[in-house]
Design an enzyme around this catalytic site. Sequence first.
Site, PDB file in Angstrom:
ATOM      1  N   ARG A   8      -2.962 -11.893  -5.192  1.00 20.26           N
ATOM      2  CA  ARG A   8      -2.637 -12.844  -5.078  1.00 20.26           C
ATOM      3  C   ARG A   8      -1.374 -13.858  -4.732  1.00 20.26           C
ATOM      4  NH1 ARG A   8      -2.191 -17.225  -3.470  1.00 20.26           N
ATOM      5  NH2 ARG A   8      -3.992 -18.702  -3.295  1.00 20.26           N
ATOM      6  N   LYS A   9       0.229 -13.569  -5.860  1.00 18.91           N
ATOM      7  CA  LYS A   9       0.348 -14.442  -6.046  1.00 18.91           C
ATOM      8  C   LYS A   9       0.692 -15.887  -5.586  1.00 18.91           C
ATOM      9  CE  LYS A   9       3.471 -10.437  -3.787  1.00 18.91           C
ATOM     10  NZ  LYS A   9       2.538  -9.508  -3.259  1.00 18.91           N
ATOM     11  N   GLY A  39       0.288 -25.814 -12.465  1.00 20.71           N
ATOM     12  CA  GLY A  39      -1.285 -25.595 -12.934  1.00 20.71           C
ATOM     13  C   GLY A  39      -2.432 -25.161 -12.292  1.00 20.71           C
ATOM     14  N   ASN A  40      -3.463 -26.817 -11.878  1.00 21.55           N
ATOM     15  CA  ASN A  40      -4.300 -26.700 -12.364  1.00 21.55           C
ATOM     16  C   ASN A  40      -4.598 -27.187 -10.904  1.00 21.55           C
ATOM     17  OD1 ASN A  40      -7.178 -29.254 -12.652  1.00 21.55           O
ATOM     18  ND2 ASN A  40      -5.690 -30.154 -10.308  1.00 21.55           N
ATOM     19  N   THR A  41      -4.062 -26.471  -9.803  1.00 20.74           N
ATOM     20  CA  THR A  41      -4.114 -25.719  -8.605  1.00 20.74           C
ATOM     21  C   THR A  41      -4.693 -24.413  -8.183  1.00 20.74           C
ATOM     22  OG1 THR A  41      -2.887 -27.925  -7.822  1.00 20.74           O
ATOM     23  CG2 THR A  41      -3.314 -25.458  -6.105  1.00 20.74           C
ATOM     24  N   TYR A  91      12.092   1.524   0.546  1.00 18.78           N
ATOM     25  CA  TYR A  91      11.875   2.552  -0.687  1.00 18.78           C
ATOM     26  C   TYR A  91      12.632   3.081  -1.169  1.00 18.78           C
ATOM     27  CZ  TYR A  91       7.604   1.463   2.567  1.00 18.78           C
ATOM     28  OH  TYR A  91       6.290   1.415   3.406  1.00 18.78           O
ATOM     29  N   ARG A 117       1.458   2.785   2.568  1.00 21.02           N
ATOM     30  CA  ARG A 117       1.936   3.131   3.652  1.00 21.02           C
ATOM     31  C   ARG A 117       2.069   4.663   3.330  1.00 21.02           C
ATOM     32  NH1 ARG A 117       4.731  -1.163   6.382  1.00 21.02           N
ATOM     33  NH2 ARG A 117       5.523  -1.421   5.167  1.00 21.02           N
TER      34      ARG A 117
END
Length: 263
Positions: A91-92, A97-99, A216, A234
């Site tokens: 999710r990064k 903090g609250n959000t 890579y 991939r």
Amino acid sequence: MYKSYGERAKSHPSKVASRLLNLMESKQTNLCASVDVTKTQELLELLDKLGPYICLVKTHIDIVEDFSYEHTILPLQGLAKKHNFMIFEDRKFADIGNTVKLQYKGGIYRTSKWADITNAHGVTGAGIVEGLKQAAEESTDEPRGLLMLAELSSKGSLATGEYTQKTVEIAKSDKEFVIGFIAQRDMGGREEGFDWLIMTPGVGLDDKGDSLGQQYRTVDEVMQTGTDVIIVGRGLFGKGRDPEVEGKRYRNAGWEAYKRRIA
């Protein structure tokens, strides 16, 4: 001298990290499959094929166009149980903090309810760790773990130098909830009692990059610089590749490189 996954599991302060390390040891795999597909059926079909070879799946659930908790998440959890792998939602998080607390436990995805592991940027400071931890504690009795994004595999990434070091300092704020890093190398910490898991994206046995700046490195390269879990996307299913053939190939390459490291 590197310890084995099993040895590390015995003394790890995080239940999530301990479970993952034990799973890796018993299943003999350090492969995380990054499955960036946009349809639920494709996601589930790929994971049914890759499941026997992986310790972890990395999802971007917000790209699944036909997402529903009932038809996407519940079958995903079923496959994780069937094949004995864990779930990492990439999710990064990057807000105050609250959000992030609201983002992690609410909305349509309710990530804290089903993802064993998630991750966050350090750009907003240590409050992000506390916010995510509170969300996990309020929404589930299952243990959860957080990875901090210390380094990225893309060309021109700004996550270097002082930024990386400050992210490491943020990780020290919670030994139990922060289980490690997305990084290209070992982040240290052992002399201070930390045993961080290092998960490394941008691993490929064939290609050296793509047209959008991905770079890579080989399995051996990343294992020798301290990686614990190799993240492959991939390389497992892109360009018409057979996921069962490639899953076995990357699992074997990762495990052999790990055995050489601890020998």
